[in-house]
Design a protein around this motif. Structure first.
Motif, PDB file in Angstrom:
ATOM      1  N   LEU A  24     -14.783   0.229  15.062  1.00 41.43           N
ATOM      2  CA  LEU A  24     -13.782  -0.356  14.163  1.00 41.43           C
ATOM      3  C   LEU A  24     -13.736  -1.872  14.307  1.00 41.43           C
ATOM      4  CD1 LEU A  24     -11.365  -0.363  12.229  1.00 41.43           C
ATOM      5  CD2 LEU A  24      -9.916   0.294  14.142  1.00 41.43           C
ATOM      6  N   GLU A  25     -13.782  -2.359  15.544  1.00 41.52           N
ATOM      7  CA  GLU A  25     -13.746  -3.814  15.735  1.00 41.52           C
ATOM      8  C   GLU A  25     -14.968  -4.472  15.107  1.00 41.52           C
ATOM      9  OE1 GLU A  25     -10.492  -3.253  16.568  1.00 41.52           O
ATOM     10  OE2 GLU A  25     -10.725  -5.286  17.304  1.00 41.52           O
ATOM     11  N   TYR A  64      -6.912  -7.835  14.833  1.00 42.17           N
ATOM     12  CA  TYR A  64      -7.598  -7.288  16.005  1.00 42.17           C
ATOM     13  C   TYR A  64      -6.618  -6.574  16.914  1.00 42.17           C
ATOM     14  CZ  TYR A  64     -11.302  -9.621  13.807  1.00 42.17           C
ATOM     15  OH  TYR A  64     -12.215  -9.988  12.859  1.00 42.17           O
ATOM     16  N   LYS A 110      -7.371   0.755   4.633  1.00 37.50           N
ATOM     17  CA  LYS A 110      -7.033   1.119   3.245  1.00 37.50           C
ATOM     18  C   LYS A 110      -6.860  -0.137   2.398  1.00 37.50           C
ATOM     19  CE  LYS A 110      -3.215   3.421   0.731  1.00 37.50           C
ATOM     20  NZ  LYS A 110      -3.867   3.847  -0.507  1.00 37.50           N
ATOM     21  N   ASP A 111      -7.463  -0.128   1.217  1.00 40.83           N
ATOM     22  CA  ASP A 111      -7.391  -1.251   0.262  1.00 40.83           C
ATOM     23  C   ASP A 111      -8.028  -2.532   0.795  1.00 40.83           C
ATOM     24  OD1 ASP A 111      -5.971   0.643  -1.084  1.00 40.83           O
ATOM     25  OD2 ASP A 111      -4.118  -0.498  -1.228  1.00 40.83           O
ATOM     26  N   VAL A 112      -8.808  -2.422   1.868  1.00 37.34           N
ATOM     27  CA  VAL A 112      -9.456  -3.609   2.427  1.00 37.34           C
ATOM     28  C   VAL A 112     -10.962  -3.552   2.206  1.00 37.34           C
ATOM     29  CG1 VAL A 112      -9.928  -4.881   4.555  1.00 37.34           C
ATOM     30  CG2 VAL A 112      -7.660  -3.928   4.163  1.00 37.34           C
ATOM     31  N   PRO A 138      -7.621   4.399   8.722  1.00 38.93           N
ATOM     32  CA  PRO A 138      -6.625   4.152   7.669  1.00 38.93           C
ATOM     33  C   PRO A 138      -6.073   2.730   7.650  1.00 38.93           C
ATOM     34  CG  PRO A 138      -6.201   6.246   8.769  1.00 38.93           C
ATOM     35  CD  PRO A 138      -7.276   5.561   9.558  1.00 38.93           C
ATOM     36  N   CYS A 139      -6.244   1.965   8.721  1.00 40.77           N
ATOM     37  CA  CYS A 139      -5.777   0.573   8.661  1.00 40.77           C
ATOM     38  C   CYS A 139      -6.612  -0.230   7.668  1.00 40.77           C
ATOM     39  CB  CYS A 139      -5.794  -0.080  10.035  1.00 40.77           C
ATOM     40  SG  CYS A 139      -7.439  -0.295  10.714  1.00 40.77           S
ATOM     41  N   TYR A 159     -13.308   2.868  18.870  1.00 43.76           N
ATOM     42  CA  TYR A 159     -12.587   1.600  18.824  1.00 43.76           C
ATOM     43  C   TYR A 159     -13.541   0.418  18.653  1.00 43.76           C
ATOM     44  CZ  TYR A 159      -8.556   4.266  20.523  1.00 43.76           C
ATOM     45  OH  TYR A 159      -7.540   5.167  20.666  1.00 43.76           O
ATOM     46  N   ILE A 197      -6.664  -7.752   7.853  1.00 44.64           N
ATOM     47  CA  ILE A 197      -7.077  -6.994   9.033  1.00 44.64           C
ATOM     48  C   ILE A 197      -6.706  -7.795  10.256  1.00 44.64           C
ATOM     49  CG2 ILE A 197      -9.002  -5.814   7.921  1.00 44.64           C
ATOM     50  CD1 ILE A 197     -10.871  -7.842   9.149  1.00 44.64           C
ATOM     51  N   ARG A 226       0.851  -1.195   0.000  1.00 43.31           N
ATOM     52  CA  ARG A 226       0.000   0.000   0.000  1.00 43.31           C
ATOM     53  C   ARG A 226       0.884   1.241   0.000  1.00 43.31           C
ATOM     54  NH1 ARG A 226      -4.284  -1.397   4.820  1.00 43.31           N
ATOM     55  NH2 ARG A 226      -2.329  -1.325   5.985  1.00 43.31           N
ATOM     56  N   LYS A 256     -14.393  -4.771  11.385  1.00 43.67           N
ATOM     57  CA  LYS A 256     -13.451  -5.839  11.056  1.00 43.67           C
ATOM     58  C   LYS A 256     -14.096  -7.218  11.222  1.00 43.67           C
ATOM     59  CE  LYS A 256     -10.032  -4.284  13.708  1.00 43.67           C
ATOM     60  NZ  LYS A 256      -8.700  -4.068  14.292  1.00 43.67           N
ATOM     61  N   MET A 308      -0.577   0.126  11.524  1.00 45.73           N
ATOM     62  CA  MET A 308      -1.402  -0.042  10.321  1.00 45.73           C
ATOM     63  C   MET A 308      -1.211  -1.428   9.697  1.00 45.73           C
ATOM     64  SD  MET A 308      -3.034   2.800   9.634  1.00 45.73           S
ATOM     65  CE  MET A 308      -2.924   4.485  10.273  1.00 45.73           C
ATOM     66  N   ARG A 338       1.384   4.972   0.786  1.00 49.23           N
ATOM     67  CA  ARG A 338       0.776   5.926   1.718  1.00 49.23           C
ATOM     68  C   ARG A 338       1.183   7.352   1.380  1.00 49.23           C
ATOM     69  NH1 ARG A 338      -3.248   4.070   5.210  1.00 49.23           N
ATOM     70  NH2 ARG A 338      -2.800   1.945   5.831  1.00 49.23           N
TER      71      ARG A 338
END
Lengths: 334, 334, 334, 334
Positions: D14-15, B332, D48-50, D45-46, D11, B330, B266, D18, B276, B268
């Motif tokens: 986000l979890e 956790y 990204k591309d996911v 941003p984690c 948080y 991804i 990726r 995912k 990340m 950035r």
């Protein structure tokens, strides 16, 4: 000698208070921040039952009544207004902000218009290993930035031996106390813990400070490429300087010879680390060479050698005391 | 497809077990370490109630009976003996050690005499972005080292644009899981916590690996100056490459163009960090330029992209599966 | 007064060296460990350019020639042999091991047969807030364990008010420097970082020490249920005592009244933390009540108040100096 | 089944994203926060591309058009307004806030006036080990707090054996991600790093939640004395329950028997820790006894079992899927 601390709320202010409380020659008579109205024990609860002084709302005229020298631990721009007034009242100043560190042009290019042009040209850059004579006779010392302190102490001994026109790279890593006490995204525990990253690559304002001082001390111009990083630690700073030498010289000897008479620089035989210097005024330096490729590696406590203890060393020199009076060489950090 | 894991006790062995347990195409039929005689739940208590497989004492003939491909997570030198025997028994091998990564001469100069000269010359260097065609047809893939993975992905796109004869500096920072599960001074909590330091400057064995691959991929010779550091974190790796360009080119475009078709790299717009990519196979890369000075900044999870998940990507390619089958994007980790 | 440090290699040995180097009354004349043959700068590289003393192989007769008091920072069982010999040579002893902390029977039940029965009965338990008179006249002070120090200072003021027959629970959390410098699984960075856990619940040898001292000081018998935990920090100790009161009394007042004259105990209005006391000899205590349920919360620096600085306080008292001579109240820890 | 996530910025949001991205049965059709106008890749941003989903400004009517079930990861008080509207639109709700966890009276005593009295009485407390039948038939599940989850799973098996009238003490320790993404003094890196402390002793709002559920499940009234602490880690929660038993019973057997059929509770033979459960939905529990003194020790991932993965388990049960569909049992955390 009676001293004042203006800007007592932040991390460097706290370190100044602690250093001066145990200093054999300085006596704190005035502590101020922007609000006043508290005891220093409430401002810094770690000082409970240790010291009992009221915190004033900062006022230069009050300082002049009770102190001969003032430490300013203030944001840049705020600092120059106080410094100016204090100097006019004949109070010596050690300024921990950026306001008097640079030549006027460089300052205005990277910071803001300067409001005390009368004094900036007489200020001395407070890096004791290189400016002790000038500090002795100065009324205004600009305490260096943390990154420039660690970088210049590493790099200056080698500047004459670096290939002209070659690039100098500085990969610097700092503990997050350098980002201050104010809440910020980068200093949010979840963001920094188990993490590390560069920030402001090639754009940090300590880059022109380093470049200018190399020119002033060594009369050489180099492009300094400075990339700071954050480490998931509270305090400490580790600097790696990468450069290209003209010749395959004995770099250990050059380093040893440069600092043989400087008690606060220790030349190491192995890479330096943060813990050896934490809580002290030492700068540890290690050097290695791979053909003409040079690696110089220095470490300091960013809040002490990078700010408050170096400020007290400067005050010691300004007042004619021994450089090492009241300066910590050991700390209770295993 | 049935697979074996040999060397299940260490951190990369555990990651392999976890990745393969949830992989849609691979089925673990054999897990071994040097002693055997335990259930994998006892070896890795985090796997309690998750998987129930006995750990064998490693034996190549037993592997050949139950598996078509073996992952070797063994120390160098031990690994080549197993690889040799497995290949002769027609078992495909992904080797996570250094034993097949280098040309024979380079290997013997930096490691030890090689005991499997027959196979080393046919091994493929498992950096999928650059060797996917060769990996497809290989029976033996040498999984790259963690530092070379992050460094080569950052540096290779720019090799053609770097000034000939100039020095390339690599300041690399790793979490301490890279030092392994064995107790050691550097990994003692008190030593590393609130600390950071370089180690083996210019002497790490990943330096020749990087240098050789640059030559093989780009047919250019550069002096690579590699300085690894330890960070006080468990996992993650951050690499800063510093080099001097021939011209002031558009470095962002070069980076974007290089990896436009690679789903695990990726690009950035801001400096990369450890979090990340933690728990994933991604390599994040950022680039910046200051005149001709170049800063390339990459990050990976040292145990995944730097070892186990890259190994599974290689196995995917060797077996004709999609590169991304069962590969985490991804994690956790907030 | 000339003093010796025997057992200089560990963390508490290093802290003793640092404390005594800056002590106004004590003068280090002898430093020893089990091997000798080094300078203290090599043993503890943080002391480079700070102190220059050879490290001897420990020998009691040599100590007696050059010192009037010895600090023993040795493992239990080793310590009693040195203490015995030193006392017979008329050297005062502050013993940091467990060897003289307990009544003979309790000691032999929980440790091993005692080899210095002559002296154990005359030793004084060095918790200055409760034993200062006895310490004054003693030649042998047994420095308390770290957990008992923090627990007893919290619990003793309330023992008379706790319901008879009720259970007292102690949930104690320690930084890992308490586990020592020796490599161990629990202190492996990867194991402890981002982690925390209890260990030896109800089985730690500090449990009988706490129970015995409550009985000796307060003449009350309680079942003490002690559960220590490790925290992912280097230094510091946090103790939570949970108990059931007879009546809904004013617990803040009891705490304040108990320690009004003790300069190294600070009563806090909010829960205590590790950083306020790190690097100092302070014990901070907070108390809260929920009906008859009692929560007492104390914190110390485990290596200083829990070991080395308390040892120096004891030596101060034994030698007729002020309790606070050379004892740190502030530290360079933000 | 199509699902919505309302409150995607924090948080736990986000979890949830995912977990649901890799869930075999749930399909995310709607993601919202309070502002909208971003892609989820920019928000986190984690990712990204996911994943590539727009973030909407939360609107219940829009949810009802595209989803059958909504996860609310909102602050208390905000949550009840959305839940009410969604339920009236026939959308099932898993609410991660406190708004439906308590009986009306308890809620209004400890939080604020309730604005959805119609639904609070039909909500089910989503602790699957104790309420799975009720969850199956519910349209509104109140996901338990993190502390109550870990505490109740530890304590409920023993409630019938605890001495009536005796005090129950809960010493709970949490990683700081539990304090949320918002900047705060307690979560400032410098404040928490190398530190730990209790907060809100006896005053945390999870205390009445625990007390009420013990009464509802076991029909027993006990005074619960709850003292939460912060640990210098990002995620994880460790709970130590201290109580007094009526008799010296076999506590290991009681624990084993209680959870023999619950796949997400693991009974351990040694004290539990944070790392074994990090990144998973497991609750690990250990128990020990000292005469009649009881120590129960549980650990969870505060963001998963303490919030988001437990929410998905509840949704699984509400929708008639297997409890463990898409629920992580392993994580890439060494």
């Amino acid at each position: 000698m009676n001293v004042a601390i203006i800007g007592a709320s932040g991390y460097t202010g706290l370190e100044l208070i602690k250093l001066l409380l145990t200093h054999p020659k300085f006596n704190i008579t005035y502590i101020a921040n922007s609000t006043g109205e508290e005891n220093v024990q409430d401002l810094h609860p770690c000082l409970k039952d240790v010291v009992n002084i009221d915190v004033s709302k900062a006022n230069a005229k009050e300082v002049a009544k009770v102190a001969d020298l003032a430490f300013l631990a203030l944001p840049h721009k705020t600092s120059m207004f106080f410094a100016k007034e204090l100097l006019e009242l004949d109070v010596k100043v050690v300024d921990l902000s950026a306001d008097y560190r640079l030549e006027l042009d460089t300052y205005e290019e990277h910071y803001c218009p300067h409001e005390d042009k009368a004094h900036i040209k007489d200020s001395v850059y407070g890096l004791p290993e290189y400016y002790s004579e000038e500090i002795k006779n100065s009324k205004l010392v600009a305490n260096p930035g943390c990154y420039p302190t660690a970088t210049l102490l590493a790099l200056l001994p080698f500047v004459d031996f670096i290939q002209e026109g070659s690039q100098i790279f500085i990969d610097a890593k700092s503990g997050v106390s350098g980002a201050g006490k104010k809440l910020s995204e980068v200093a949010h525990f979840v963001n920094l813990n188990e993490n590390s990253h560069a920030y402001n690559p090639f754009k940090h304002r300590h880059m022109p400070e380093i470049q200018e001082k190399i020119k002033l001390v060594k009369n050489k111009e180099f492009q300094i490429n400075f990339v700071p990083h954050l480490l998931p630690v509270t305090r400490g700073m580790l600097v790696s300087v990468y450069a290209t030498l003209k010749d395959e010289i004995d770099v250990e000897k050059i380093l040893e010879d440069t600092y043989v008479n400087n008690e606060f620089v220790r030349v190491r035989k192995t890479p330096v680390d943060l813990k050896m210097v934490a809580g002290t005024n030492f700068c540890d330096i290690f050097v290695a060479r791979n053909g003409k490729a040079l690696f110089i590696n220095s470490s300091i406590d960013n809040l002490l050698r990078g700010a408050s203890s170096q400020a007290v060393v400067n005050a010691n020199i300004m007042c004619g005391f021994e450089e090492n009076e009241g300066i910590p060489k050991i700390a209770y950090v295993p």
